[in-house]
Design a protein around this motif. Structure first.
Motif, PDB file in Angstrom:
ATOM      1  N   LEU A 281      -2.906   4.341   1.581  1.00  0.00           N
ATOM      2  CA  LEU A 281      -1.603   3.485   1.909  1.00  0.00           C
ATOM      3  C   LEU A 281      -1.229   2.842   0.472  1.00  0.00           C
ATOM      4  O   LEU A 281      -0.332   2.846   0.118  1.00  0.00           O
ATOM      5  N   LEU A 282      -2.182   2.357  -0.127  1.00  0.00           N
ATOM      6  CA  LEU A 282      -2.026   1.438  -1.057  1.00  0.00           C
ATOM      7  C   LEU A 282      -1.334   2.330  -2.323  1.00  0.00           C
ATOM      8  O   LEU A 282      -0.267   1.921  -3.176  1.00  0.00           O
TER       9      LEU A 282
ATOM     10  N   LEU B  39      -6.001  -1.165  -6.787  1.00  0.00           N
ATOM     11  CA  LEU B  39      -6.888  -0.438  -5.958  1.00  0.00           C
ATOM     12  C   LEU B  39      -8.421  -0.778  -6.157  1.00  0.00           C
ATOM     13  O   LEU B  39      -9.031  -0.924  -5.322  1.00  0.00           O
ATOM     14  N   ASN B  40      -8.771  -0.976  -7.516  1.00  0.00           N
ATOM     15  CA  ASN B  40     -10.212  -1.546  -7.726  1.00  0.00           C
ATOM     16  C   ASN B  40     -10.664  -2.750  -7.158  1.00  0.00           C
ATOM     17  O   ASN B  40     -11.759  -3.019  -6.582  1.00  0.00           O
ATOM     18  N   THR B  41      -9.495  -3.491  -7.149  1.00  0.00           N
ATOM     19  CA  THR B  41      -9.891  -4.956  -6.646  1.00  0.00           C
ATOM     20  C   THR B  41     -10.206  -4.895  -5.345  1.00  0.00           C
ATOM     21  O   THR B  41     -11.090  -5.558  -4.789  1.00  0.00           O
TER      22      THR B  41
ATOM     23  N   LEU C  75      -5.844 -10.243  -0.182  1.00  0.00           N
ATOM     24  CA  LEU C  75      -4.846 -10.645   0.742  1.00  0.00           C
ATOM     25  C   LEU C  75      -3.325 -10.817   0.133  1.00  0.00           C
ATOM     26  O   LEU C  75      -2.558 -10.198   0.520  1.00  0.00           O
ATOM     27  N   HIS C  76      -3.439 -11.036  -1.392  1.00  0.00           N
ATOM     28  CA  HIS C  76      -2.525 -11.224  -2.112  1.00  0.00           C
ATOM     29  C   HIS C  76      -1.706  -9.690  -2.345  1.00  0.00           C
ATOM     30  O   HIS C  76      -0.627  -9.216  -2.066  1.00  0.00           O
ATOM     31  N   ILE C  77      -2.663  -8.680  -2.703  1.00  0.00           N
ATOM     32  CA  ILE C  77      -2.296  -7.373  -2.623  1.00  0.00           C
ATOM     33  C   ILE C  77      -1.717  -6.856  -1.474  1.00  0.00           C
ATOM     34  O   ILE C  77      -0.777  -6.358  -1.654  1.00  0.00           O
ATOM     35  N   LEU C  78      -2.758  -6.985  -0.407  1.00  0.00           N
ATOM     36  CA  LEU C  78      -2.125  -6.378   0.842  1.00  0.00           C
ATOM     37  C   LEU C  78      -0.658  -7.093   1.295  1.00  0.00           C
ATOM     38  O   LEU C  78       0.203  -6.351   1.823  1.00  0.00           O
TER      39      LEU C  78
END
Length: 523
Positions: A201-202, A212-214, A268-271
């Motif tokens: 999804l990302l 992605l790695n985070t 959470l910021h990435i999501l």
């Protein structure tokens, strides 16, 4: 040693004289030469970062055979040396390590791509293969660079070996690109399928490899310093072949021997950025909430030595050297090309026009607006090592053919269900850009290839294009825009002139991101 493009010479070189089909005869010779030279330079770039030679430069044994030297550090050997590894280049790295270390190596476990041993054997690359009675156990998995249950079993074996070590032991960790998919170890109760779903999804929403790695690190038992923690109190030495822009050790293969600097808020910021927080499985929410209150605190890795032994910079330096031997004025533009593939293609299209106009001193070439747009795009990429103005000034002073080299890893946002990879999509988009305007009395060729020999879930490493691409495609009933809309670049190039524009190498045994070559040849 067989070089990368000797693997499938009939597929790579045979069609070259068909490539300028329909072009004036005056342009045929230079077109064929450019295609030949592009493939030669890609071959030299790949050859410069073969895992065995890279590893042998980093490791050495003292004459007494009791001390292992890694750069300027020394480690005592007393039947205490263990090895683990994961990545596309790790089979060759492990073979070179065992050849050097011999009886000092007690046991090893590596996780490598499915089918790589058969491919190396078929290609005659014996130096990439372990000996018949090797002490290193090999797991193959992660087909098409996606984590699977075979890779999961490999990760478990690696984890068990690491957890069994003592303070007297030394663990040699071999890491290369593709290592993240080959070391899946989701924190329970997360399943492999749930973690894969979130990663897909990302990626489909255009997340960078850093993002992605985070996420991978936050949800893994071994990434983000987890492997180093599992091996404690043993000493750990990681030898790393980098496939990430800037060579940050905490990002390559998701940093299994590097303490993670990220926390739950970063995840959470990435999501939130990609609107995926609501789509999280319950298990992922459980693990993230647990991590936020972990009483153990962040991992520390004071017992670890991380060493970069190969990178995109080394590959481009060798290709630049070979381009100069072939008579080109060759310059490296950047080793950190990243960003959306559409913007990167636009940048290369404008670069060809602006640099081409300077090369032939054309007053009818690129406009002031195009020059400004090129610099505007370059500024948006925020590349720390970009040498755009320096390169353009050197092009203006050149008196013959020019080769501009770059490396990196652009991202592709998936909108269709076609087949392709970022190199083929970039090449197709650059081809479309080159055909948008007349370039004057100059031949132009652009190549993009993945140094691992596999671009996405395809058999090709990449592709190359010239400004005639759109016209040639239309003559065969192929609409470039339609194929791009479906992310179907591999199908396009397979159909165009019988696949003549595709770059085939087979698995190269290494992986240091992508190589981009832009040739300008005055007529």
């Amino acid at each position: 040693m067989a070089t990368a493009l000797q693997v499938l010479p009939c597929l790579v070189r045979a069609p070259l004289r068909q490539l300028i089909w329909g072009a004036p005869m005056a342009r045929l010779a230079s077109g064929v030469a450019l295609a030949e030279h592009a493939q030669q330079l890609f071959e030299s770039a790949v050859g410069a970062v073969q895992p065995g030679p890279m590893l042998q430069k980093a490791l050495s044994l003292d004459p007494d055979g009791r001390t292992l030297k890694v750069r300027d550090r020394s480690f005592q050997l007393r039947q205490n040396l263990y090895l683990v590894g994961f990545g596309k280049a790790v089979l060759g790295m492990a073979a070179a390590a065992e050849e050097l270390l011999g009886q000092h190596l007690v046991q090893g476990v590596i996780s490598v791509p499915k089918g790589i041993r058969a491919a190396m054997e078929c290609a005659g690359k014996q130096e990439m293969l372990l000996k018949p009675h090797s002490r290193v156990q090999v797991f193959e998995g992660a087909e098409n660079n996606l984590p699977d249950h075979d890779a999961l079993r490999a990760a478990l074996a690696i984890q068990q070996l690491a957890e069994g070590l003592t303070a007297d032991d030394l663990l040699l960790v071999l890491i290369s690109g593709g290592g993240s998919a080959l070391l899946p170890s989701p924190i329970p109760p997360i399943t492999l399928e749930e973690k894969q779903m979130l990663t897909k999804l990302l990626a489909a929403h255009g997340a960078t490899i850093q993002e992605l790695n985070t996420m991978r690190k936050a949800l893994s038992q071994l990434k983000g310093g987890g492997l180093a923690q599992a091996a404690y109190p043993a000493q750990v030495v990681s030898l790393i072949l980098s496939d990430v822009v800037g060579d940050p050790v905490e990002v390559i293969a998701s940093g299994p021997t590097v303490a993670s600097a990220h926390n739950v808020q970063d995840c959470l910021h990435i999501l939130n950025r990609y609107g995926l927080r609501a789509a999280l499985p319950r298990s992922v929410k459980t693990v993230l909430s647990r991590a936020d209150s972990d009483p153990r605190g962040p991992h520390t890795c004071g017992h670890v030595l991380n060493v970069i032994i190969g990178s995109n910079m080394l590959a481009l330096a060798e290709a630049q050297k070979q381009a100069e031997v072939l008579g080109y004025r060759a310059m490296v533009l950047s080793t950190a090309i990243q960003g959306d593939v559409k913007s990167v293609a636009q940048f290369y299209g404008l670069l060809a026009r602006v640099a081409g106009a300077r090369l032939i001193s054309s007053t009818a070439g690129a406009s002031v607006e195009e020059d400004a747009k090129l610099h505007e795009l370059a500024a948006e990429f925020q590349l720390p090592d970009l040498k755009l103005e320096e390169v353009l000034e050197a092009v203006a002073e050149a008196r013959g053919p020019v080769c501009l080299l770059a490396g990196g890893e652009p991202t592709v946002q998936l909108h269709g269900s076609g087949k392709g990879g970022r190199n083929q999509e970039l090449a197709l988009r650059v081809g479309a850009e080159l055909g948008r305007w007349p370039l004057g009395p100059i031949d132009v060729l652009f190549l993009s290839g993945g140094t691992d020999g596999q671009d996405g879930p395809t058999e090709a490493a990449g592709a190359w294009v010239m400004p005639e691409l759109t016209i040639q495609a239309a003559a065969e009933g192929l609409d470039v825009a339609t194929f791009l809309a479906h992310n179907d670049s591999y199908t396009f190039f397979c159909r165009l002139q019988g696949g003549a524009h595709l770059l085939y190498t087979g698995p190269t045994g290494t992986n240091v991101m992508d190589t981009h070559l832009l040739f300008l040849w005055p007529q």
